[in-house]
Design an enzyme around this catalytic site. Structure first.
Site, short mmCIF file in Angstrom:
data_model
loop_
_atom_site.label_atom_id
_atom_site.label_comp_id
_atom_site.label_asym_id
_atom_site.label_seq_id
_atom_site.Cartn_x
_atom_site.Cartn_y
_atom_site.Cartn_z
N ASP A 41 -7.86 -5.85 6.81
CA ASP A 41 -7.50 -6.64 5.62
C ASP A 41 -6.06 -7.14 5.70
OD1 ASP A 41 -6.01 -4.36 5.25
OD2 ASP A 41 -7.08 -3.67 3.48
N HIS A 76 -0.90 11.31 16.04
CA HIS A 76 -1.58 10.55 14.99
C HIS A 76 -0.53 9.69 14.29
CE1 HIS A 76 -4.09 9.65 11.48
NE2 HIS A 76 -3.05 9.96 10.74
N CYS A 124 0.81 -1.22 0.00
CA CYS A 124 0.00 0.00 0.00
C CYS A 124 0.84 1.27 0.00
CB CYS A 124 -0.98 0.00 1.18
SG CYS A 124 -0.20 0.31 2.78
N CYS A 132 -1.65 0.63 9.23
CA CYS A 132 -1.09 1.37 8.10
C CYS A 132 -0.59 2.71 8.66
CB CYS A 132 -2.19 1.57 7.08
SG CYS A 132 -1.68 2.43 5.61
N HIS A 190 -3.86 4.56 10.34
CA HIS A 190 -5.16 3.90 10.51
C HIS A 190 -4.96 2.39 10.57
CE1 HIS A 190 -6.31 7.85 8.89
NE2 HIS A 190 -7.41 7.70 9.61
N ARG A 194 -4.21 -4.67 9.53
CA ARG A 194 -3.15 -3.92 8.87
C ARG A 194 -3.06 -2.56 9.53
NH1 ARG A 194 -3.60 -0.33 4.05
NH2 ARG A 194 -5.71 -1.19 3.83
#
Ligand code: FE
Length: 149
Positions: free
Chosen positions: A110, A103, A66, A120, A106, A118
């Site tokens: 999947d 932060h 990704c 990410c 996310h 995951r």
């Protein structure tokens, strides 16, 4: 869990690079395939770029394709916190550093086993430290790696 780290916006702005600040304090997402760690495979620990908390280890990192560093799990469940994010007309689950509320990115459902998750994460929210997870010591505890003596 370590003590929480709370700083003013101005203090974070001084401590962090502009990109680190935008990602960790303003929830910006770095462009895919541009960060330092999406294609990084060395063994070690990823800490929070803002407060230094240990967040992920290389053993749970995998190549999701990704364009962001992806992990199946944090080092410990308590090292990150999550909250619903309804921005951009989507429902996503935001991942934050539980010590300083940076932060991070996310989490999506999947991922591969064993968690199916995951995480990410923006490279700009992480700092890689090439130490072996096993050689890490609990906070404030002095312990020596016997291999190093
Ligand atoms: Fe943090």
């Amino acid at each position: 869990m370590a003590k929480r780290v709370v700083k003013s916006d101005e203090e974070w702005r001084k401590l962090l690079t502009p990109e680190q600040y935008e990602v960790t304090r303003r929830k910006k997402t770095e462009r895919a395939f541009t960060g330092a760690y999406w294609d990084h495979h060395e063994p070690g620990v990823y800490t929070c770029v803002a407060c230094g908390a240990e967040l992920f280890v290389s053993g749970s990192k995998y190549d999701s394709g990704c364009g962001w560093p992806s992990f199946t799990a944090p080092t410990a469940p308590a090292s990150v916190s999550t909250q619903d994010d309804y921005s951009h007309f989507l429902h996503r689950v935001e991942v934050l550093c539980s010590r300083c509320d940076a932060h991070l990115g996310h989490v999506f459902e999947d991922g591969p086993g064993p968690t199916g998750l995951r995480y990410c994460i923006n490279s700009a929210a992480l700092k890689f430290e090439g130490r072996k997870p096993a050689a890490r010591q609990a906070e404030g505890e002095a312990s020596e790696d016997p291999q190093e003596s």
